[in-house]
Scaffold this motif. Structure first.
Motif, PDB file in Angstrom:
ATOM      1  N   ALA A 273       2.023  61.057 -26.734  1.00  0.00           N
ATOM      2  CA  ALA A 273       0.573  60.638 -26.210  1.00  0.00           C
ATOM      3  C   ALA A 273      -0.154  61.295 -27.446  1.00  0.00           C
ATOM      4  CB  ALA A 273       0.368  61.655 -25.188  1.00  0.00           C
ATOM      5  N   VAL A 274       0.268  62.435 -28.020  1.00  0.00           N
ATOM      6  CA  VAL A 274      -0.534  63.171 -28.806  1.00  0.00           C
ATOM      7  C   VAL A 274      -0.008  64.065 -29.692  1.00  0.00           C
ATOM      8  CG1 VAL A 274      -1.723  64.731 -27.365  1.00  0.00           C
ATOM      9  CG2 VAL A 274      -3.195  63.971 -29.428  1.00  0.00           C
ATOM     10  N   THR A 275      -0.148  64.386 -30.837  1.00  0.00           N
ATOM     11  CA  THR A 275       0.245  65.482 -31.850  1.00  0.00           C
ATOM     12  C   THR A 275      -0.912  66.648 -32.148  1.00  0.00           C
ATOM     13  OG1 THR A 275       0.635  64.171 -33.542  1.00  0.00           O
ATOM     14  CG2 THR A 275       2.380  64.543 -32.065  1.00  0.00           C
ATOM     15  N   ILE A 276      -0.817  67.561 -32.202  1.00  0.00           N
ATOM     16  CA  ILE A 276      -1.881  68.676 -32.635  1.00  0.00           C
ATOM     17  C   ILE A 276      -1.172  69.559 -33.468  1.00  0.00           C
ATOM     18  CG2 ILE A 276      -3.846  70.143 -31.797  1.00  0.00           C
ATOM     19  CD1 ILE A 276      -3.896  68.825 -29.369  1.00  0.00           C
ATOM     20  N   GLY A 277      -1.897  69.755 -34.427  1.00  0.00           N
ATOM     21  CA  GLY A 277      -1.049  70.747 -35.447  1.00  0.00           C
ATOM     22  C   GLY A 277      -1.273  72.262 -34.922  1.00  0.00           C
ATOM     23  N   MET A 278      -0.256  73.017 -35.178  1.00  0.00           N
ATOM     24  CA  MET A 278      -0.027  74.357 -34.609  1.00  0.00           C
ATOM     25  C   MET A 278      -1.080  75.128 -34.860  1.00  0.00           C
ATOM     26  SD  MET A 278       3.271  76.769 -34.918  1.00  0.00           S
ATOM     27  CE  MET A 278       4.160  75.574 -33.902  1.00  0.00           C
ATOM     28  N   LEU A 279      -1.677  75.245 -36.141  1.00  0.00           N
ATOM     29  CA  LEU A 279      -2.589  76.328 -36.592  1.00  0.00           C
ATOM     30  C   LEU A 279      -3.952  75.690 -35.883  1.00  0.00           C
ATOM     31  CD1 LEU A 279      -2.007  76.744 -40.446  1.00  0.00           C
ATOM     32  CD2 LEU A 279      -1.801  78.269 -38.568  1.00  0.00           C
ATOM     33  N   THR A 280      -4.265  74.167 -35.861  1.00  0.00           N
ATOM     34  CA  THR A 280      -5.416  73.871 -35.229  1.00  0.00           C
ATOM     35  C   THR A 280      -5.359  74.350 -33.856  1.00  0.00           C
ATOM     36  OG1 THR A 280      -5.753  72.098 -36.643  1.00  0.00           O
ATOM     37  CG2 THR A 280      -6.740  71.757 -34.779  1.00  0.00           C
ATOM     38  N   SER A 281      -4.047  74.024 -33.064  1.00  0.00           N
ATOM     39  CA  SER A 281      -4.052  74.167 -31.556  1.00  0.00           C
ATOM     40  C   SER A 281      -4.258  75.875 -31.380  1.00  0.00           C
ATOM     41  CB  SER A 281      -2.696  73.960 -31.191  1.00  0.00           C
ATOM     42  OG  SER A 281      -2.586  74.420 -29.718  1.00  0.00           O
ATOM     43  N   TYR A 282      -3.593  76.830 -32.031  1.00  0.00           N
ATOM     44  CA  TYR A 282      -4.031  78.263 -31.910  1.00  0.00           C
ATOM     45  C   TYR A 282      -5.504  78.417 -32.228  1.00  0.00           C
ATOM     46  CZ  TYR A 282       0.323  80.546 -31.150  1.00  0.00           C
ATOM     47  OH  TYR A 282       1.500  81.105 -30.610  1.00  0.00           O
ATOM     48  N   LYS A 283      -6.087  77.967 -33.154  1.00  0.00           N
ATOM     49  CA  LYS A 283      -7.539  78.295 -33.708  1.00  0.00           C
ATOM     50  C   LYS A 283      -8.538  77.692 -32.489  1.00  0.00           C
ATOM     51  CE  LYS A 283      -7.181  78.051 -38.663  1.00  0.00           C
ATOM     52  NZ  LYS A 283      -7.610  77.288 -39.831  1.00  0.00           N
ATOM     53  N   ALA A 284      -8.044  76.669 -31.886  1.00  0.00           N
ATOM     54  CA  ALA A 284      -9.109  75.880 -30.859  1.00  0.00           C
ATOM     55  C   ALA A 284      -8.886  76.953 -29.564  1.00  0.00           C
ATOM     56  CB  ALA A 284      -8.637  74.612 -30.587  1.00  0.00           C
ATOM     57  N   HIS A 285      -7.585  77.081 -29.216  1.00  0.00           N
ATOM     58  CA  HIS A 285      -7.495  77.979 -28.004  1.00  0.00           C
ATOM     59  C   HIS A 285      -8.263  79.307 -28.015  1.00  0.00           C
ATOM     60  CE1 HIS A 285      -4.808  74.492 -26.877  1.00  0.00           C
ATOM     61  NE2 HIS A 285      -4.778  74.976 -25.682  1.00  0.00           N
ATOM     62  N   CYS A 286      -7.847  79.954 -29.416  1.00  0.00           N
ATOM     63  CA  CYS A 286      -8.487  81.342 -29.368  1.00  0.00           C
ATOM     64  C   CYS A 286      -9.874  81.275 -29.442  1.00  0.00           C
ATOM     65  CB  CYS A 286      -7.983  82.032 -30.857  1.00  0.00           C
ATOM     66  SG  CYS A 286      -6.143  82.502 -30.690  1.00  0.00           S
ATOM     67  N   ALA A 287     -10.510  80.324 -29.948  1.00  0.00           N
ATOM     68  CA  ALA A 287     -12.050  80.357 -30.053  1.00  0.00           C
ATOM     69  C   ALA A 287     -12.641  79.895 -28.635  1.00  0.00           C
ATOM     70  CB  ALA A 287     -12.432  79.259 -31.126  1.00  0.00           C
ATOM     71  N   LEU A 288     -11.905  79.153 -27.891  1.00  0.00           N
ATOM     72  CA  LEU A 288     -12.353  78.622 -26.553  1.00  0.00           C
ATOM     73  C   LEU A 288     -12.167  79.923 -25.795  1.00  0.00           C
ATOM     74  CD1 LEU A 288     -13.454  76.824 -24.473  1.00  0.00           C
ATOM     75  CD2 LEU A 288     -11.014  75.926 -24.077  1.00  0.00           C
ATOM     76  N   SER A 289     -11.147  80.466 -25.576  1.00  0.00           N
ATOM     77  CA  SER A 289     -10.945  81.759 -24.651  1.00  0.00           C
ATOM     78  C   SER A 289     -12.058  82.748 -25.117  1.00  0.00           C
ATOM     79  CB  SER A 289      -9.514  82.326 -25.122  1.00  0.00           C
ATOM     80  OG  SER A 289      -9.437  83.663 -24.197  1.00  0.00           O
ATOM     81  N   TRP A 290     -12.364  82.848 -26.488  1.00  0.00           N
ATOM     82  CA  TRP A 290     -13.287  83.908 -26.887  1.00  0.00           C
ATOM     83  C   TRP A 290     -14.483  83.546 -26.307  1.00  0.00           C
ATOM     84  CZ3 TRP A 290     -16.731  83.217 -31.358  1.00  0.00           C
ATOM     85  CH2 TRP A 290     -17.408  84.324 -31.578  1.00  0.00           C
ATOM     86  N   MET A 291     -15.017  82.348 -26.404  1.00  0.00           N
ATOM     87  CA  MET A 291     -16.388  81.860 -25.946  1.00  0.00           C
ATOM     88  C   MET A 291     -16.561  81.844 -24.368  1.00  0.00           C
ATOM     89  SD  MET A 291     -17.590  79.148 -28.784  1.00  0.00           S
ATOM     90  CE  MET A 291     -16.242  77.866 -28.359  1.00  0.00           C
ATOM     91  N   ILE A 292     -15.474  81.758 -23.619  1.00  0.00           N
ATOM     92  CA  ILE A 292     -15.423  81.549 -22.404  1.00  0.00           C
ATOM     93  C   ILE A 292     -15.615  83.178 -21.963  1.00  0.00           C
ATOM     94  CG2 ILE A 292     -13.832  81.861 -20.330  1.00  0.00           C
ATOM     95  CD1 ILE A 292     -12.690  79.198 -21.513  1.00  0.00           C
ATOM     96  N   LYS A 293     -15.219  84.055 -22.487  1.00  0.00           N
ATOM     97  CA  LYS A 293     -15.392  85.531 -22.201  1.00  0.00           C
ATOM     98  C   LYS A 293     -16.750  86.017 -22.545  1.00  0.00           C
ATOM     99  CE  LYS A 293     -10.436  86.703 -22.338  1.00  0.00           C
ATOM    100  NZ  LYS A 293      -9.745  85.521 -23.032  1.00  0.00           N
ATOM    101  N   ARG A 294     -17.232  85.697 -23.943  1.00  0.00           N
ATOM    102  CA  ARG A 294     -18.457  85.931 -24.401  1.00  0.00           C
ATOM    103  C   ARG A 294     -19.688  85.338 -23.690  1.00  0.00           C
ATOM    104  NH1 ARG A 294     -20.360  83.939 -29.946  1.00  0.00           N
ATOM    105  NH2 ARG A 294     -22.109  85.804 -30.585  1.00  0.00           N
ATOM    106  N   GLN A 295     -19.584  84.155 -23.582  1.00  0.00           N
ATOM    107  CA  GLN A 295     -20.802  83.242 -23.272  1.00  0.00           C
ATOM    108  C   GLN A 295     -20.709  82.247 -22.090  1.00  0.00           C
ATOM    109  OE1 GLN A 295     -20.704  82.551 -27.203  1.00  0.00           O
ATOM    110  NE2 GLN A 295     -21.044  80.469 -26.941  1.00  0.00           N
ATOM    111  N   GLY A 296     -19.351  82.083 -21.469  1.00  0.00           N
ATOM    112  CA  GLY A 296     -19.101  81.234 -20.392  1.00  0.00           C
ATOM    113  C   GLY A 296     -20.029  81.555 -19.199  1.00  0.00           C
TER     114      GLY A 296
END
Length: 626
Positions: A273-296
């Protein structure tokens, strides 16, 4: 720009904050290939791997938040043989001397197997050119296989009478073998900048990042990343823990144990279905988790998060009422719309020219077990900042009313929560809230959509508000009804009435006038009882629902009830004014051809505006200005 690309860009923009815990927020942007756990035990050793001390942690007093290195497999581990983290981890992965203390042979064999896996992973890191002294010290200590003995010696673990360990006993409310152990490596010769805590040492973080990046780039499967378009190592598994360390729900997942989740005809493998680079995946998930806790912003099981290219939230609170739109309590009361709109112009003047693009994401768990399974993306949109602020300003300019409630008196628009509570709230235990979190989340999303689109409030919400506001007898607390009434008037003022926020004495609308007349009667009854009925529903208001259906008929009933109160009221300055006003309005309304027809929603705004006018008059009297 797609969502994952934007999130990865946020991580790159804020990478200097990775691993840093700031005082103004509990949110921490995780370094790449790291995760976080709550620790229960801290073990202190020296640079030679010799044991110094250990202590059990109390989450109420100690800082238990712990950043630990992780692998692709351990970051989303599950199943009967979950893989280890390479350094700090649960005791079951570190207790090399478990054979001496665990009687159950199956449990002891499981511990041996996990410890071997941890030992192999730590050894590979410690022997690599990227290793730092702390990693080698922890490896030296664990190779001695004494951690259980040392924890017993310092009484962190209390053994049974026969010297064995009961794994079901608790340390810091956690089963002993499930306790997370973290290491503090003391170096007496180190300089002032040395960080002994392995979970805070950024040099150690970078050591693992460098080692593991080299490892996955050499051994990982390469493909085209759909986010960046690069040919790189792609992620076969994606991170969980997006909403917190106890969160097992994933945003991206594929087949499980050979069972196809979506379609056996189209997607037989996870990367079909889709392939996502490992570094991109880690960066995106870390950033989303951080923003959810910070401003979600959380509504029930929904989480809404908004960010600009640098990960910053909206400068104005999308969900707040006008009093708190700037992030602080400003309970301002305005005498008219002109003064109020001038205040809004000042509030928004610095924001309407903002040219950044904001991303808005709404997440929810599709099943009742909110922390398992998968996260659903309910909505994702990109909007220019100037347009967002313009729509927020439009909401506060049009959905405005005078709010007079307990400890909250201001002119402006209600909050999203107030609108949802007014339409769907239930009284319980003295409080007033929506008991169904799913319903609350769904309706909050609808109200936010109204604000951001500039469209009309859904008719079912308006009808529910009007029905509830016109039935004050359903509320045990007077202030709860006032909230519903004033929120309803604000919504009506925006989409239906489009009137002033103050009493409109020139408004000749029949429903509006009947509402004013009912408010006059309510005021006369309150004058009679004075302080005795403060904060309680009057007998007049108990007729409101029936009055709205047949005003002339029930006005006769209400007018008879007022007779005992009029004598006292006529001796007071504003009581005499209210008596004359009642007579004038009665003469105007009674005898008309439609005088007993059901009233439109405008009767609520007429009632509330007249009621607020009397409140201001009484306030002036108390301040000696009347």
């Amino acid at each position: 720009m797609n969502m994952m690309q934007s999130l990865a860009g946020v991580y790159d923009a804020q990478s200097s904050l990775a691993g840093v815990k700031r005082e103004d927020t509990d949110a921490v942007l995780l370094p790449l290939f790291h995760t976080s756990l709550a620790a229960q035990i801290t073990v202190t050793i020296d640079m030679q791997g010799d044991f110094i001390d250990a202590q059990a942690l109390d989450f109420r007093e100690d800082e238990v938040y712990t950043i630990i290195p992780s692998t692709v497999d351990s970051a989303s581990r599950s199943g009967p043989e979950p893989p280890p983290n390479p350094l700090n981890d649960k005791l079951i992965y570190l207790m090399g001397d478990g054979d001496s203390y665990i009687q159950d042979e199956r449990a002891a064999a499981d511990i041996r197997k996990r410890c071997r896996a941890h030992e192999q992973q730590l050894a590979a890191w410690a022997s690599s050119p990227y290793a730092v002294p702390q990693v080698k010290a922890v490896r030296a200590y664990l190779n001695r296989k004494r951690i259980a003995s040392d924890l017993i010696a310092v009484k962190v673990i209390l053994p049974e009478e026969d010297g064995t360990i009961d794994g079901k006993k608790k340390i810091a409310d956690r089963d002993i073998l499930s306790c997370v152990v973290r290491f503090k490596v003391v170096d007496t010769e180190a300089g002032d900048g040395y960080v002994a805590e392995t979970w805070k040492n950024r040099e150690l973080f970078q050591s693992w990042i460098s080692y593991y990046t080299a490892f996955v780039m050499e051994n990982g499967k390469k493909d085209v990343c759909y986010v960046t378009g690069e040919y790189t190592v792609c992620a076969g598994k994606h991170a969980n823990g997006i909403r917190g360390s106890a969160d097992w729900a994933k945003l991206i997942s594929s087949n499980e144990n050979g069972n196809v989740v979506f379609s056996g005809d189209w997607f037989c493998q996870g990367d079909d279905a889709v392939t996502i680079g490992m570094l991109t995946s880690y960066k995106a998930h870390c950033a989303l988790s951080w923003m959810i806790k910070r401003q979600g912003y959380v509504f029930g099981s929904n989480i809404r998060v908004c960010w600009d290219p640098d990960g910053n939230p909206l400068a104005l609170n999308l969900f707040a009422d006008t009093a708190e739109i700037l992030g602080k309590h400003e309970y301002r009361f305005f005498a008219g719309r002109k003064a109020y709109e001038s205040y809004l112009d000042v509030c928004f003047s610095g924001f309407l020219l903002d040219d950044k693009e904001y991303h808005m994401l709404v997440l929810d768990a599709p099943n009742k077990q909110d922390h398992k399974g998968r996260l659903a993306i309910l909505d994702y949109a990109e909007m220019p900042a100037g347009l967002i602020y313009q729509r927020i300003k439009q909401w506060h300019r049009t959905a405005c009313w005078q709010f007079v409630m307990k400890n909250r008196t201001f002119t402006g628009a209600p909050s999203v929560e107030d609108v949802v509570t007014a339409a769907y709230g239930t009284e319980y235990g003295g409080g007033f809230a929506v008991m169904d979190s799913t319903l609350s989340a769904r309706q909050a999303n609808r109200v936010v959509s109204v604000i951001l689109s500039g469209g009309s409030m859904p008719s079912d919400i308006v009808e529910k508000l009007v029905k509830r506001a016109g039935d004050p007898c359903r509320y045990h607390e007077y202030n709860h009804w006032l909230l519903v009434l004033q929120v309803t008037c604000a919504v009506l003022n925006r989409d239906v009435i489009r009137g002033d926020i103050m009493l409109d004495r020139l408004n000749k609308d029949r429903s509006y006038l009947w509402g004013r007349l009912l408010a006059v009667a309510d005021y006369l009854e309150r004058l009679y009882f004075n302080e005795v009925r403060e904060g309680r529903l009057t007998g007049v208001c108990r007729y409101m629902q029936m009055f709205s259906r047949s005003p002339e008929r029930y006005w006769g009933v209400i007018r008879k009830r007022l007779v005992p109160y009029l004598k006292k009221a006529s001796r007071l300055k504003y009581g005499l004014y209210a008596c004359k006003l009642m007579d004038q309005m009665t003469d105007m309304l009674l005898g008309q051809a439609d005088s007993d027809e059901p009233l439109g929603a405008a009767y609520l705004t007429g009632f509330s505006s007249q009621q607020l006018c009397f409140l201001r008059m009484d306030y002036a009297v108390r301040k000696g200005k009347g």
